[in-house]
Design an enzyme around this catalytic site. Structure first.
Site, mmCIF file in Angstrom:
data_model
loop_
_atom_site.group_PDB
_atom_site.id
_atom_site.type_symbol
_atom_site.label_atom_id
_atom_site.label_comp_id
_atom_site.label_asym_id
_atom_site.label_seq_id
_atom_site.Cartn_x
_atom_site.Cartn_y
_atom_site.Cartn_z
ATOM 1 N N HIS A 194 -35.280 -7.500 -26.036
ATOM 2 C CA HIS A 194 -34.595 -6.210 -26.040
ATOM 3 C C HIS A 194 -35.539 -5.185 -25.441
ATOM 4 O O HIS A 194 -36.703 -5.125 -25.832
ATOM 5 C CB HIS A 194 -34.224 -5.832 -27.479
ATOM 6 N N ARG B 21 -29.444 4.901 -25.412
ATOM 7 C CA ARG B 21 -29.163 5.046 -23.981
ATOM 8 C C ARG B 21 -27.681 5.269 -23.735
ATOM 9 O O ARG B 21 -27.290 6.072 -22.894
ATOM 10 C CB ARG B 21 -29.681 3.833 -23.219
#
Lengths: 266, 597, 278
Positions: free
Chosen positions: B236, B256
């Site tokens: 990740h 994000r």
């Protein structure tokens, strides 16, 4: 920077035990669970401790640190004076298994006895409509990570073992509140809440709220509103009288009484 | 010898995360006598850590969304190496699985018209993730847990399965121990569903909990079921970095999705420099366009920060290598300068807390320091797409432990939907398998005795190495030699070391007694971690190209020939053997979906 | 430590447990000053009770045109206005002339009941006076505990009725604050320090009353569909915001009401002179 932490850990099982002193090197920014892990990896390989996510999300590593119920993974060592020892003991309210691990099955047994969410009949999948303002209160209670610190700190059962039978504890009071405030639930569980799960035993002294690592306002947003709702239906003739003529809410049907374990097949 | 505790069920589900609970509910609903066995307490499984949401093309926010678009996104994200049938079933069935949760009491965030709200995530064309703030996994596991409890399904908590038991080539049951007492337990069952999650604990920096030791992967191998795609491990892109004690803890992709951007130490939004040709057509190439996209998905292309995870993780890695990293060797994830503090606290409450309490960072005021962390394994037990059954009759696998669905890289949000879709399928087919048998398989007592001896072996040795140091060495090796960027020589070295570790494991001894003894438990888990690590290293060595979650410095480009093949792993008695097999071919009508765009 | 020593042969599994708790000694292992808060609560509440009891029974010096002490308002017996230091005090003589002790006793039942059954004060006095528990994770001294399930504590459930009465009383006290905008001869448009004291008193009592948990339930808390009742939802949001500070407001308003009585008393008894602003 790093230093040598004086750590006092309760070790033993139900037949006896006591606080054992250790010295563990620790680094800046570490939490109590880091120190416990280092102790386990280097000095006490069989030290029993429960943990999972180490990020305050699963609620496994509950213990009492300097006498206060806390999550070990969210308790930074910078909170303590490096010169003083840090004491870690198992949850006091539940039977001990070994070292810092306790038997929390009380909570799982209580969970089985809360009547589950029951949607209206005939509402097809994908047709549920709920406004955000209507789900927000219940969403707060669903933040619960089931660390059981509230259950542990609650004096009703912490200091009175005999109350465990008729008392479900703060964790389940917020479960009741969640369901009672759910905009689509159809059951009225207030009888169970009062008679079987001991809402009246709570004297709102708020320790559950104080220890909740998720910051859930257990007392103000769940227990007191539920006490008020019980008053509505049980102790307040005026409200009951008015509601006979004009109720702002859809009436709910009483939750079915339990016989052993209920299957909730829909 | 003491009497062993025995139970008989139609279906035994190993693992109580999203997939395990959903499988158990499905098996129960199909009329099977069902048990759930899990290593931790109920409700603590790793699913609880999932933050972003459940990907399902419900079309609540963007009516243009449908299963075909979701299918296409999933396949492209997986670099076309996915099992197409699994990806299809997943995209088609996910919405219904989400709605089901709602009917069991889940409370997702809502749209203004009262439907389930959906949020943007990397690699998904439309806002598609059903969510509750940034604690969707908790909502999902609690809902499933409460449903399973309401149905009265038996749960064996803090009970670890160490061996699958067979009758001939079929599954006959499982052997394990109670963590609390060290007492052994045997389940007799014609169907076993593995839902044991992933393998992250073989790596040093990981977002995974102690449970993620690859138990299901290893036990399936030992029982004769091959694994597939084990070279694909997802790092990740955004894990916490500082202070060291929090290294690896996940920072959700929603940061994000909700407007956060990545910057290097020079303050540059470097992701614009890493847009591969594969995604050029759909990715914004100016900051202006990227910023407009949040409000207008139709006329703008998505920001490069929302490229699939493998792309972003590689880009971060490259920036740090090029000397443009932060003081602690990561990059900055900045949402503070882009969104209001109220917005951040409302949308990302647990991230706000996590940084505030663990790192003394106020994410509404300053950027977060992040670096990639081992998060998910795309590989797993090779299963039949429709039934989730492995090559061993009666052995099913669902969720992270199953392979194929996500191909070379998993999109964020596809994991939770995967758990639900294939959990349900595995449970249903496991129940049907059990019901369809004329004779119940029988457990061979010799196998039980052997499993018992294997479990007690660490106690029989005296003065050997402790399991913690062996575990640390393995994590170090996997992190350094089989990490994000791989080369043949390093992986060969890793394999040599893993062979040494296996010898060392033979000598590991544990102190104390059998009551809740984590040292002992780790010693037993190490067997699984070594098998899984070997599988990853061998599969990664075999695949001589770079694709998705597998990047080779010595073979940096993607090779179309390798796009037609899966690498599989099999246990050969004392080591892992790899072999290749052709990828199932997609039917023409699905192929067309990729030509239209 | 027995668990530390290594057993040469393979250990047997643990015997079934009996369910005992960890034998940790001591009432608490807390190292902070957990007793400080209950001690302060006892000190403040006791002082208030002593002062207010005296002030309620003393039956004089509670009126000085135009200021009426909040302890004696509304005055429900005709003897008001006859005792020293209260000549001319307004009264609603529903108790007539047979009531011969202090009329404050009648009306003080309302604020007393309201505060005694208040969810915040319950926490405060259960902890500090009844030590149930004295502080979190500190064992309480009682052998048995039945909470609020029995008489008399089950009566705590009448809190909302005291809220209704408290609401009405606040209207009277607000009226008292309004008529305080007169001078000693009863001419409007004047104010003194006493006016300010009584206005603040009324405001604090409103803040206390409206931030009450029962009020929160009544205005909207009992609804399950806020979206269908936008006005009540707005009210509930407003009350909820104040409710967070209910504890603090409870203390400030408690102290202030005693100070208000004290001010009127000192002026009425001639100990001090009211400061006139205009």
């Amino acid at each position: 920077m790093g230093y040598d932490l004086k750590l006092r850990v309760w070790r033993g099982d139900e037949n006896g035990g006591g606080l054992v002193d250790f010295t563990v090197p620790v680094e800046e920014g570490e939490v109590v669970l880091d120190a416990i892990h280092r102790l386990q990896a280097t000095q006490a390989h069989d030290l029993a401790v429960r943990w999972n996510c180490k990020a305050g999300k699963c609620g496994s590593c509950s213990a009492e640190i300097n006498g206060r119920p806390r999550l070990m993974c969210m308790t930074r060592l910078s909170l303590f004076d490096p010169a003083e020892p840090v004491t870690v003991t198992p949850l006091r309210t539940f039977p001990v298994i070994r070292d810092l691990v306790t038997d929390v099955s009380f909570n799982y047994e209580k969970a089985k006895t809360v009547p589950p969410f029951t949607p209206p009949e005939g509402l097809a999948l994908g047709e549920y409509r709920m406004a955000q303002v209507d789900v927000e209160r219940s969403q707060e209670f669903r933040k619960c990570i089931e660390c059981f610190l509230c259950q542990n700190v609650c004096h009703v059962i912490r200091d009175h073992e005999e109350n465990k039978q008729h008392f479900a504890g703060p964790r389940f009071f917020i479960r009741y509140a969640e369901l009672d405030m759910h905009p689509l639930d159809t059951l009225d569980r207030k009888r169970q809440l009062r008679d079987e799960h001991g809402l009246g035993l709570c004297n709102i002294t708020k320790c559950c709220t104080e220890v909740c690592p998720e910051g859930i306002k257990i007392t103000d947003n769940a227990i007191i509103p539920m006490k008020e709702r019980v008053v509505d239906t049980r102790y307040d003739p005026l409200t009951r009288f008015i509601r006979r003529f004009r109720s702002p809410e859809q009436p709910r049907r009483p939750a079915p009484e339990r016989q052993g374990q209920t299957a909730a097949d829909s | 010898m003491s009497e062993i505790e025995r139970h008989s069920y139609d279906v035994v589900v190993v693992g109580a995360g999203g997939a395990g609970l959903r499988a158990a509910i499905a098996a129960h609903d199909a009329g099977a006598r069902t048990a759930i066995v899990c290593k931790s307490l109920l409700g603590k499984a790793h699913t609880v850590m999932a933050e972003g949401g459940i990907a399902a093309a419900m079309g609540n926010v963007w009516p243009e969304d449908n299963w075909q678009v979701h299918f296409r996104d999933t396949m492209r994200g997986g670099k076309m190496l996915n099992n197409w049938r699994m990806a299809q079933l997943h995209a088609q069935e996910a919405p219904e699985r989400v709605w089901e949760l709602e009917s069991w009491g889940a409370l997702f965030d809502r749209t203004p018209d009262g439907k389930i709200s959906q949020r943007d995530f990397g690699g998904h064309r439309y806002a598609r993730l059903a969510h509750v703030g940034d604690r969707t996994g908790l909502e999902m596991i609690r809902t499933l847990q409460q449903r399973a409890v309401a149905l009265g399904i038996d749960v064996f908590m803090e009970c670890t399965i160490t061996r699958l038991l067979k009758d001939g080539d079929r599954i006959a049951g499982a052997f394990g121990y109670w963590r609390e007492s060290g007492r052994f337990i045997v389940f007799e069952a014609p169907s076993v569903v593995l839902a044991t999650g992933g393998i992250g604990k073989s790596f040093k920096v990981t977002s995974n909990s102690w449970e993620y030791t690859g138990d299901g992967h290893a036990m399936a191998m030992l029982a004769g079921a091959p694994l597939i795609n084990m070279e694909f491990v997802q790092f990740h892109p955004t894990g916490m970095l500082w202070p060291p004690s929090v290294r690896g803890i996940l920072v959700t992709e929603s940061v994000r999705g909700d407007g956060g951007v990545l910057r290097n130490a020079e303050g540059r939004r470097f992701m614009f420099d890493y847009i591969s040709d594969y995604f050029k057509a759909e990715t914004a190439d100016t900051e202006e366009e990227a910023d407009r996209w949040y409000d207008d998905h139709i006329n703008n292309r998505r920001p490069p920060e929302l490229l699939p995870r493998d792309e972003v993780a590689r880009a971060i890695n490259a920036e740090v290598k090029a000397g443009r990293g932060t003081p602690h060797g990561g990059v900055y994830l900045d949402i503070a300068s882009r969104r209001s503090p109220e917005f951040i606290k409302k949308r990302l409450p647990s991230m706000y807390h996590q940084f505030k309490e663990l790192a003394d960072v106020d994410i509404t005021k300053e950027p977060m320091e992040i670096a990639p962390t081992c998060h998910y394994v795309m590989g797993g037990v090779e299963v039949d797409a429709d039934s989730a059954m492995s090559k061993v009759p009666g052995l099913f696998a669902a969720g992270e432990v199953a392979g194929g669905m996500h191909g070379a890289n998993r999109l964020g949000g596809n994991s939770l939907s995967d758990l639900l879709v294939f959990g349900k399928r595995a449970g249903e087919y496991a129940a049907a398998h059990a019901a369809g048998l004329a004779v119940r398989p029988r457990i061979d007592e010799a196998d039980v005795a052997q499993a018992e001896a294997e479990a007690l072996a660490p106690f029989a040795r005296d003065g050997g190495e402790n399991p913690y140091s062996l575990h640390r060495d393995l994590q170090e090796t996997m992190h350094n030699l089989v990490g994000i960027i791989r080369v043949a020589e390093e992986m060969e070295r890793a394999l040599e070391r893993i062979a040494e570790y296996r010898e060392r494991l033979e000598k590991v001894s544990v102190e104390g007694n059998r009551q809740y003894n984590p040292g002992w438990h780790l010693a037993l888990d190490l067997r699984n971690m070594l098998i899984v690590s070997e599988s990853i290293a061998r599969a990664a060595l075999e695949r001589k190209e770079s694709r998705g979650g597998h990047t080779r410095d010595d073979y940096p480009s993607t090779d179309p020939e390798w796009g037609k093949r899966n690498v599989c792993c099999r246990w050969d008695g004392d080591h892992v053997t790899v072999y290749q097999q052709p990828l199932p071919e997609m039917p023409d009508e699905l192929k067309k979906l990729f030509e239209e765009h | 430590m027995t668990t530390q020593s290594r057993v040469p042969s393979i250990p047997a599994p643990a015997a079934p447990r009996t369910g005992r708790r960890a034998p940790v000694r001591g009432r608490t292992l807390r190292t902070d000053r957990w007793w400080a808060q209950p001690a302060v609560t006892v000190a403040v509440l006791t002082s208030f009770v002593v002062y207010s009891t005296w002030a309620a029974f003393v039956d004089r010096d509670y009126f000085w045109e135009p200021y009426l002490s909040p302890f004696y308002s509304p005055c429900l017996a005709t003897r008001c206005g006859l005792v020293p230091g209260s000549q001319g005090a307004p009264h609603v003589g529903i108790f007539g002339s047979w009531w011969i002790i202090s009329p404050a006793i009648i009306i003080l039942i309302v604020p007393l009941g309201f505060r005694l059954t208040c969810y915040y004060y319950r926490k405060a006095y259960y902890r500090s006076f009844w030590l149930s528990p004295p502080a979190c994770a500190v064992a309480e001294p009682h052998r048995r505990y039945t909470g609020e399930t029995r008489f008399p504590l089950i009566l705590q459930n009448v809190h909302r009725y005291f809220f209704y009465l408290g609401f009405l009383l606040n209207i009277v006290l607000s009226y008292d604050a309004v008529i305080a905008f007169r001078d000693h001869q009863g001419r409007w448009g004047h104010a003194g320090l006493g006016t300010l004291v009584l206005v603040l008193n009324a405001l604090l009592l409103w803040a206390y009353t409206l931030s009450c948990h029962s009020c929160r339930g009544i205005v909207g808390g009992r609804l399950n569909h806020f979206s269908r009742h936008p006005v009540r939802y707005r009210l509930w949001t407003w009350v909820s915001r104040w409710n967070r500070y209910h504890g603090q407001i409870a203390w400030v308003s408690l102290v202030w009401v005693a100070l208000a009585d004290l001010y009127v008393r000192l002026v009425a008894a001639g100990w001090i002179t009211d400061v006139r602003f205009f």
